[in-house]
Design a protein around this motif. Structure first.
Motif, PDB file in Angstrom:
ATOM      1  N   ASP A  54       0.820  -1.208   0.000  1.00  0.00           N
ATOM      2  CA  ASP A  54       0.000   0.000   0.000  1.00  0.00           C
ATOM      3  C   ASP A  54       0.854   1.258   0.000  1.00  0.00           C
ATOM      4  N   GLU A  55       1.957   1.235   0.777  1.00  0.00           N
ATOM      5  CA  GLU A  55       2.866   2.379   0.823  1.00  0.00           C
ATOM      6  C   GLU A  55       3.523   2.595  -0.536  1.00  0.00           C
ATOM      7  N   LEU A  56       3.907   1.523  -1.192  1.00  0.00           N
ATOM      8  CA  LEU A  56       4.504   1.635  -2.523  1.00  0.00           C
ATOM      9  C   LEU A  56       3.496   2.221  -3.506  1.00  0.00           C
ATOM     10  N   ARG A  57       2.265   1.731  -3.483  1.00  0.00           N
ATOM     11  CA  ARG A  57       1.226   2.274  -4.367  1.00  0.00           C
ATOM     12  C   ARG A  57       1.002   3.762  -4.097  1.00  0.00           C
ATOM     13  N   ARG A  58       0.976   4.135  -2.813  1.00  0.00           N
ATOM     14  CA  ARG A  58       0.770   5.532  -2.453  1.00  0.00           C
ATOM     15  C   ARG A  58       1.887   6.408  -3.010  1.00  0.00           C
ATOM     16  N   LEU A  59       3.131   5.955  -2.859  1.00  0.00           N
ATOM     17  CA  LEU A  59       4.261   6.727  -3.389  1.00  0.00           C
ATOM     18  C   LEU A  59       4.192   6.857  -4.901  1.00  0.00           C
ATOM     19  N   ILE A  60       3.847   5.770  -5.555  1.00  0.00           N
ATOM     20  CA  ILE A  60       3.763   5.802  -7.020  1.00  0.00           C
ATOM     21  C   ILE A  60       2.673   6.761  -7.461  1.00  0.00           C
ATOM     22  N   GLU A  61       1.505   6.667  -6.856  1.00  0.00           N
ATOM     23  CA  GLU A  61       0.400   7.552  -7.225  1.00  0.00           C
ATOM     24  C   GLU A  61       0.727   9.012  -6.931  1.00  0.00           C
ATOM     25  N   GLU A  62       1.362   9.244  -5.795  1.00  0.00           N
ATOM     26  CA  GLU A  62       1.703  10.599  -5.379  1.00  0.00           C
ATOM     27  C   GLU A  62       2.667  11.260  -6.362  1.00  0.00           C
ATOM     28  N   ARG A  63       3.573  10.482  -6.905  1.00  0.00           N
ATOM     29  CA  ARG A  63       4.626  11.055  -7.738  1.00  0.00           C
ATOM     30  C   ARG A  63       4.504  10.710  -9.209  1.00  0.00           C
ATOM     31  N   ARG A  64       3.491   9.959  -9.571  1.00  0.00           N
ATOM     32  CA  ARG A  64       3.366   9.477 -10.948  1.00  0.00           C
ATOM     33  C   ARG A  64       3.357  10.606 -11.970  1.00  0.00           C
ATOM     34  N   ASP A  65       2.662  11.675 -11.683  1.00  0.00           N
ATOM     35  CA  ASP A  65       2.522  12.747 -12.655  1.00  0.00           C
ATOM     36  C   ASP A  65       3.502  13.898 -12.433  1.00  0.00           C
ATOM     37  N   SER A  66       4.407  13.710 -11.511  1.00  0.00           N
ATOM     38  CA  SER A  66       5.371  14.764 -11.226  1.00  0.00           C
ATOM     39  C   SER A  66       6.456  14.788 -12.299  1.00  0.00           C
ATOM     40  N   PRO A  67       6.669  15.940 -12.907  1.00  0.00           N
ATOM     41  CA  PRO A  67       7.728  16.032 -13.909  1.00  0.00           C
ATOM     42  C   PRO A  67       9.123  16.076 -13.264  1.00  0.00           C
ATOM     43  N   LEU A  68       9.153  16.230 -11.938  1.00  0.00           N
ATOM     44  CA  LEU A  68      10.430  16.383 -11.252  1.00  0.00           C
ATOM     45  C   LEU A  68      10.992  15.076 -10.707  1.00  0.00           C
ATOM     46  N   VAL A  69      10.141  14.043 -10.606  1.00  0.00           N
ATOM     47  CA  VAL A  69      10.580  12.787 -10.008  1.00  0.00           C
ATOM     48  C   VAL A  69      10.305  11.652 -10.988  1.00  0.00           C
ATOM     49  N   SER A  70      11.356  10.937 -11.351  1.00  0.00           N
ATOM     50  CA  SER A  70      11.181   9.821 -12.279  1.00  0.00           C
ATOM     51  C   SER A  70      10.693   8.586 -11.528  1.00  0.00           C
ATOM     52  N   MET A  71      10.084   7.658 -12.250  1.00  0.00           N
ATOM     53  CA  MET A  71       9.633   6.412 -11.648  1.00  0.00           C
ATOM     54  C   MET A  71      10.825   5.651 -11.071  1.00  0.00           C
ATOM     55  N   ALA A  72      11.964   5.718 -11.720  1.00  0.00           N
ATOM     56  CA  ALA A  72      13.170   5.055 -11.217  1.00  0.00           C
ATOM     57  C   ALA A  72      13.556   5.615  -9.847  1.00  0.00           C
ATOM     58  N   GLU A  73      13.409   6.929  -9.663  1.00  0.00           N
ATOM     59  CA  GLU A  73      13.722   7.540  -8.373  1.00  0.00           C
ATOM     60  C   GLU A  73      12.741   7.087  -7.303  1.00  0.00           C
ATOM     61  N   VAL A  74      11.465   6.976  -7.667  1.00  0.00           N
ATOM     62  CA  VAL A  74      10.456   6.500  -6.712  1.00  0.00           C
ATOM     63  C   VAL A  74      10.787   5.079  -6.275  1.00  0.00           C
ATOM     64  N   MET A  75      11.115   4.222  -7.237  1.00  0.00           N
ATOM     65  CA  MET A  75      11.438   2.837  -6.918  1.00  0.00           C
ATOM     66  C   MET A  75      12.703   2.758  -6.067  1.00  0.00           C
ATOM     67  N   ALA A  76      13.710   3.549  -6.397  1.00  0.00           N
ATOM     68  CA  ALA A  76      14.953   3.548  -5.625  1.00  0.00           C
ATOM     69  C   ALA A  76      14.685   3.989  -4.192  1.00  0.00           C
ATOM     70  N   GLU A  77      13.870   5.024  -4.019  1.00  0.00           N
ATOM     71  CA  GLU A  77      13.532   5.506  -2.679  1.00  0.00           C
ATOM     72  C   GLU A  77      12.793   4.431  -1.895  1.00  0.00           C
ATOM     73  N   THR A  78      11.884   3.756  -2.542  1.00  0.00           N
ATOM     74  CA  THR A  78      11.103   2.710  -1.878  1.00  0.00           C
ATOM     75  C   THR A  78      11.999   1.557  -1.458  1.00  0.00           C
ATOM     76  N   LEU A  79      12.894   1.141  -2.328  1.00  0.00           N
ATOM     77  CA  LEU A  79      13.781   0.019  -2.012  1.00  0.00           C
ATOM     78  C   LEU A  79      14.765   0.378  -0.903  1.00  0.00           C
ATOM     79  N   GLU A  80      15.162   1.643  -0.823  1.00  0.00           N
ATOM     80  CA  GLU A  80      16.058   2.089   0.255  1.00  0.00           C
ATOM     81  C   GLU A  80      15.404   1.918   1.608  1.00  0.00           C
ATOM     82  N   ARG A  81      14.098   2.052   1.700  1.00  0.00           N
ATOM     83  CA  ARG A  81      13.392   1.945   2.963  1.00  0.00           C
ATOM     84  C   ARG A  81      13.447   0.538   3.534  1.00  0.00           C
ATOM     85  N   ASP A  82      13.667  -0.458   2.690  1.00  0.00           N
ATOM     86  CA  ASP A  82      13.740  -1.833   3.163  1.00  0.00           C
ATOM     87  C   ASP A  82      15.075  -2.164   3.795  1.00  0.00           C
TER      88      ASP A  82
END
Length: 83
Positions: A54-82
């Motif tokens: 759910d947290e991963l989905r929330r992060l993806i949805e929150e940043r999906r349309d942001s021109p400043l944050v790439s999907m790769a950055e979202v995934m990297a941030e999420t994986l760092e939390r583990d």
């Protein structure tokens, strides 16, 4: 209910620990007096996994349309939390 046992007791009483988990109880395992792990009911593990998803989905949805944050950055941030 939670119970705390040594790793030696855990090995010797594994069947009982499994029965306790099936009944909804958690068993904390210690080594040299320090907690090193826990044997938990499957519902606890599944709830934790759903929460992570759910947290991963929330992060993806929150940043999906942001021109400043790439999907790769979202995934990297999420994986760092583990870590």
């Amino acid at each position: 209910m939670n119970d705390t046992i040594s790793s030696r007791e855990f090995r010797a009483h594994l069947a009982e620990v499994i029965d306790r988990a099936r009944a909804g109880d958690t068993t904390v395992v210690t080594r040299n007096g320090k907690a090193v792990g826990a044997f938990v009911p499957m519902e606890v593990l599944e709830k934790a996994r759903r929460s992570d998803e759910d947290e991963l989905r929330r992060l993806i949805e929150e940043r999906r349309d942001s021109p400043l944050v790439s999907m790769a950055e979202v995934m990297a941030e999420t994986l760092e939390r583990d870590d």
